[in-house]
Design a protein around this motif. Structure first.
Motif, PDB file in Angstrom:
ATOM      1  N   VAL A 184      21.301 -28.494 -10.801  1.00 20.58           N
ATOM      2  CA  VAL A 184      21.852 -29.244  -9.672  1.00 20.58           C
ATOM      3  C   VAL A 184      21.503 -28.429  -8.442  1.00 20.58           C
ATOM      4  CG1 VAL A 184      23.930 -30.151  -8.576  1.00 20.58           C
ATOM      5  CG2 VAL A 184      23.740 -30.163 -11.077  1.00 20.58           C
ATOM      6  N   SER A 185      20.611 -28.964  -7.607  1.00 23.43           N
ATOM      7  CA  SER A 185      20.110 -28.185  -6.483  1.00 23.43           C
ATOM      8  C   SER A 185      20.247 -28.902  -5.154  1.00 23.43           C
ATOM      9  CB  SER A 185      18.632 -27.841  -6.694  1.00 23.43           C
ATOM     10  OG  SER A 185      18.133 -27.104  -5.591  1.00 23.43           O
ATOM     11  N   ASP A 186      20.734 -28.155  -4.187  1.00 24.05           N
ATOM     12  CA  ASP A 186      20.717 -28.612  -2.804  1.00 24.05           C
ATOM     13  C   ASP A 186      19.254 -28.727  -2.383  1.00 24.05           C
ATOM     14  OD1 ASP A 186      21.556 -29.249  -0.215  1.00 24.05           O
ATOM     15  OD2 ASP A 186      21.812 -27.160   0.372  1.00 24.05           O
ATOM     16  N   ILE A 187      18.970 -29.606  -1.462  1.00 28.22           N
ATOM     17  CA  ILE A 187      17.620 -29.741  -0.942  1.00 28.22           C
ATOM     18  C   ILE A 187      17.421 -28.875   0.292  1.00 28.22           C
ATOM     19  CG2 ILE A 187      16.022 -31.364   0.183  1.00 28.22           C
ATOM     20  CD1 ILE A 187      16.148 -31.680  -2.839  1.00 28.22           C
ATOM     21  N   SER A 188      18.341 -28.973   1.248  1.00 27.05           N
ATOM     22  CA  SER A 188      18.193 -28.261   2.523  1.00 27.05           C
ATOM     23  C   SER A 188      18.774 -26.864   2.430  1.00 27.05           C
ATOM     24  CB  SER A 188      18.884 -29.037   3.646  1.00 27.05           C
ATOM     25  OG  SER A 188      18.308 -30.305   3.786  1.00 27.05           O
ATOM     26  N   GLY A 219      14.841 -27.167  -1.752  1.00 27.43           N
ATOM     27  CA  GLY A 219      14.935 -27.703  -3.104  1.00 27.43           C
ATOM     28  C   GLY A 219      13.673 -28.398  -3.585  1.00 27.43           C
ATOM     29  N   TYR A 220      12.918 -29.010  -2.661  1.00 28.30           N
ATOM     30  CA  TYR A 220      11.660 -29.651  -3.055  1.00 28.30           C
ATOM     31  C   TYR A 220      10.664 -28.618  -3.579  1.00 28.30           C
ATOM     32  CZ  TYR A 220      13.396 -33.554  -0.199  1.00 28.30           C
ATOM     33  OH  TYR A 220      14.141 -34.573   0.336  1.00 28.30           O
ATOM     34  N   SER A 221      10.564 -27.519  -2.868  1.00 28.89           N
ATOM     35  CA  SER A 221       9.667 -26.446  -3.288  1.00 28.89           C
ATOM     36  C   SER A 221      10.129 -25.852  -4.615  1.00 28.89           C
ATOM     37  CB  SER A 221       9.611 -25.358  -2.211  1.00 28.89           C
ATOM     38  OG  SER A 221       8.854 -24.258  -2.639  1.00 28.89           O
ATOM     39  N   LEU A 222      11.442 -25.672  -4.745  1.00 23.15           N
ATOM     40  CA  LEU A 222      11.996 -25.127  -5.987  1.00 23.15           C
ATOM     41  C   LEU A 222      11.625 -26.000  -7.183  1.00 23.15           C
ATOM     42  CD1 LEU A 222      13.821 -23.309  -7.727  1.00 23.15           C
ATOM     43  CD2 LEU A 222      15.757 -24.718  -6.962  1.00 23.15           C
ATOM     44  N   ILE A 223      11.851 -27.304  -7.083  1.00 20.51           N
ATOM     45  CA  ILE A 223      11.595 -28.155  -8.245  1.00 20.51           C
ATOM     46  C   ILE A 223      10.097 -28.234  -8.553  1.00 20.51           C
ATOM     47  CG2 ILE A 223      11.487 -30.411  -7.087  1.00 20.51           C
ATOM     48  CD1 ILE A 223      13.172 -29.615 -10.480  1.00 20.51           C
ATOM     49  N   ARG A 224       9.248 -28.191  -7.543  1.00 18.03           N
ATOM     50  CA  ARG A 224       7.806 -28.183  -7.823  1.00 18.03           C
ATOM     51  C   ARG A 224       7.409 -26.920  -8.584  1.00 18.03           C
ATOM     52  NH1 ARG A 224       7.632 -30.625  -2.627  1.00 18.03           N
ATOM     53  NH2 ARG A 224       7.255 -28.609  -1.659  1.00 18.03           N
ATOM     54  N   LYS A 225       7.993 -25.781  -8.217  1.00 17.52           N
ATOM     55  CA  LYS A 225       7.711 -24.538  -8.938  1.00 17.52           C
ATOM     56  C   LYS A 225       8.241 -24.601 -10.370  1.00 17.52           C
ATOM     57  CE  LYS A 225       7.246 -21.373  -5.076  1.00 17.52           C
ATOM     58  NZ  LYS A 225       7.781 -20.190  -4.398  1.00 17.52           N
ATOM     59  N   ILE A 226       9.417 -25.170 -10.531  1.00 18.19           N
ATOM     60  CA  ILE A 226       9.996 -25.299 -11.872  1.00 18.19           C
ATOM     61  C   ILE A 226       9.127 -26.207 -12.729  1.00 18.19           C
ATOM     62  CG2 ILE A 226      11.941 -26.283 -13.165  1.00 18.19           C
ATOM     63  CD1 ILE A 226      13.769 -25.149 -10.938  1.00 18.19           C
ATOM     64  N   ARG A 227       8.688 -27.327 -12.193  1.00 20.10           N
ATOM     65  CA  ARG A 227       7.872 -28.267 -12.965  1.00 20.10           C
ATOM     66  C   ARG A 227       6.516 -27.676 -13.339  1.00 20.10           C
ATOM     67  NH1 ARG A 227      11.985 -30.127 -14.596  1.00 20.10           N
ATOM     68  NH2 ARG A 227      13.007 -31.888 -13.595  1.00 20.10           N
ATOM     69  N   ALA A 228       6.080 -26.635 -12.628  1.00 22.43           N
ATOM     70  CA  ALA A 228       4.823 -25.968 -12.962  1.00 22.43           C
ATOM     71  C   ALA A 228       4.989 -24.963 -14.104  1.00 22.43           C
ATOM     72  CB  ALA A 228       4.262 -25.264 -11.727  1.00 22.43           C
ATOM     73  N   LEU A 229       6.246 -24.668 -14.466  1.00 26.50           N
ATOM     74  CA  LEU A 229       6.523 -23.734 -15.559  1.00 26.50           C
ATOM     75  C   LEU A 229       6.322 -24.409 -16.908  1.00 26.50           C
ATOM     76  CD1 LEU A 229       9.865 -22.176 -14.230  1.00 26.50           C
ATOM     77  CD2 LEU A 229       7.584 -21.116 -14.183  1.00 26.50           C
ATOM     78  N   GLY A 252      11.811 -23.313 -18.974  1.00 25.38           N
ATOM     79  CA  GLY A 252      12.612 -24.146 -18.083  1.00 25.38           C
ATOM     80  C   GLY A 252      11.880 -25.227 -17.317  1.00 25.38           C
ATOM     81  N   GLY A 253      10.611 -25.416 -17.571  1.00 28.80           N
ATOM     82  CA  GLY A 253       9.826 -26.366 -16.801  1.00 28.80           C
ATOM     83  C   GLY A 253      10.238 -27.822 -16.951  1.00 28.80           C
ATOM     84  N   ARG A 254      11.024 -28.123 -17.997  1.00 29.86           N
ATOM     85  CA  ARG A 254      11.429 -29.515 -18.218  1.00 29.86           C
ATOM     86  C   ARG A 254      12.941 -29.712 -18.079  1.00 29.86           C
ATOM     87  NH1 ARG A 254       7.892 -33.195 -20.425  1.00 29.86           N
ATOM     88  NH2 ARG A 254       9.504 -34.126 -21.704  1.00 29.86           N
ATOM     89  N   VAL A 255      13.604 -28.809 -17.383  1.00 34.00           N
ATOM     90  CA  VAL A 255      15.044 -28.941 -17.180  1.00 34.00           C
ATOM     91  C   VAL A 255      15.339 -30.246 -16.428  1.00 34.00           C
ATOM     92  CG1 VAL A 255      15.051 -27.620 -14.999  1.00 34.00           C
ATOM     93  CG2 VAL A 255      17.125 -27.738 -16.383  1.00 34.00           C
ATOM     94  N   LEU A 256      16.398 -30.916 -16.837  1.00 33.42           N
ATOM     95  CA  LEU A 256      16.842 -32.109 -16.117  1.00 33.42           C
ATOM     96  C   LEU A 256      17.357 -31.665 -14.751  1.00 33.42           C
ATOM     97  CD1 LEU A 256      18.756 -33.859 -19.016  1.00 33.42           C
ATOM     98  CD2 LEU A 256      16.510 -34.473 -18.101  1.00 33.42           C
ATOM     99  N   ALA A 257      17.014 -32.413 -13.696  1.00 31.00           N
ATOM    100  CA  ALA A 257      17.320 -31.927 -12.355  1.00 31.00           C
ATOM    101  C   ALA A 257      17.899 -33.006 -11.449  1.00 31.00           C
ATOM    102  CB  ALA A 257      16.059 -31.343 -11.727  1.00 31.00           C
ATOM    103  N   CYS A 272      15.386 -39.973  -1.074  1.00 30.12           N
ATOM    104  CA  CYS A 272      15.482 -40.244  -2.508  1.00 30.12           C
ATOM    105  C   CYS A 272      14.092 -40.276  -3.137  1.00 30.12           C
ATOM    106  CB  CYS A 272      16.206 -41.558  -2.739  1.00 30.12           C
ATOM    107  SG  CYS A 272      16.346 -41.996  -4.479  1.00 30.12           S
ATOM    108  N   VAL A 273      13.178 -41.004  -2.530  1.00 29.30           N
ATOM    109  CA  VAL A 273      11.813 -41.108  -3.055  1.00 29.30           C
ATOM    110  C   VAL A 273      11.157 -39.735  -3.088  1.00 29.30           C
ATOM    111  CG1 VAL A 273       9.510 -42.029  -2.574  1.00 29.30           C
ATOM    112  CG2 VAL A 273      11.511 -43.519  -2.414  1.00 29.30           C
ATOM    113  N   ARG A 274      11.337 -38.959  -2.034  1.00 28.37           N
ATOM    114  CA  ARG A 274      10.732 -37.621  -1.985  1.00 28.37           C
ATOM    115  C   ARG A 274      11.285 -36.734  -3.101  1.00 28.37           C
ATOM    116  NH1 ARG A 274      10.704 -33.184   2.901  1.00 28.37           N
ATOM    117  NH2 ARG A 274       9.281 -31.761   1.862  1.00 28.37           N
ATOM    118  N   ALA A 275      12.583 -36.824  -3.343  1.00 26.45           N
ATOM    119  CA  ALA A 275      13.192 -36.018  -4.412  1.00 26.45           C
ATOM    120  C   ALA A 275      12.609 -36.394  -5.770  1.00 26.45           C
ATOM    121  CB  ALA A 275      14.710 -36.196  -4.409  1.00 26.45           C
ATOM    122  N   LEU A 276      12.498 -37.688  -6.030  1.00 28.17           N
ATOM    123  CA  LEU A 276      11.957 -38.146  -7.311  1.00 28.17           C
ATOM    124  C   LEU A 276      10.488 -37.765  -7.460  1.00 28.17           C
ATOM    125  CD1 LEU A 276      13.649 -41.655  -7.510  1.00 28.17           C
ATOM    126  CD2 LEU A 276      14.382 -39.525  -8.608  1.00 28.17           C
TER     127      LEU A 276
END
Length: 134
Positions: free
Chosen positions: A58-62, A68-78, A83-88, A100-104
């Motif tokens: 559960v991550s804040d964006i700002s 948070g956008y940068s964080l999830i992109r780094k996580i998805r690259a793992l 942890g690369g497939r953690v539900l977020a 919303c679209v940007r987050a998804l």
């Protein structure tokens, strides 16, 4: 009828730079049975993620520094085993469609506007795990 502790057995990583918000989210999730590790930044999240292997992020964006956008992109690259497939879940003060679209598109499964009602947060986490556990 909802079980008394719908998040029992779940490990959740909360990433929130605001102390009060981090405390609130942690308290809500723990009250419904989750084990929560809460950190104040994306950098801290990336340090604990591989060892923690949470069920949900559960991550804040700002956030200052890395958002948070940068964080999830780094996580998805793992790789999945670190942890690369953690539900977020993205938490943001911006409830508009573009956010919303940007987050998804960045890699979150869902987007939640702050402030979030405690019951809604628990329901969102429980439903995400029930329907999307990949």
């Amino acid at each position: 009828m909802q079980p008394p502790f719908p998040l029992a057995g779940l490990s959740i990583l909360v990433v929130e730079d605001d102390d009060d918000s981090r405390f609130f989210i942690t308290t809500v999730l723990e009250a419904d049975g989750a084990t929560v590790v809460a950190v104040p930044s994306a950098v801290a999240a990336l340090k604990v993620l591989p060892e923690l292997q949470p069920d949900v992020l559960v991550s804040d964006i700002s956030m200052p520094g890395e958002d948070g956008y940068s964080l999830i992109r780094k996580i998805r690259a793992l790789k999945p085993d670190v942890g690369g497939r953690v539900l977020a879940i993205a938490l943001t003060a911006h409830g508009d469609r573009e956010s919303c679209v940007r987050a998804l598109e960045s890699g979150f499964q869902t987007h939640v506007s702050k402030p979030v009602d405690p019951k809604d947060l628990v329901e969102i986490v429980a439903n995400l795990v029930a329907c999307c556990n990949w």
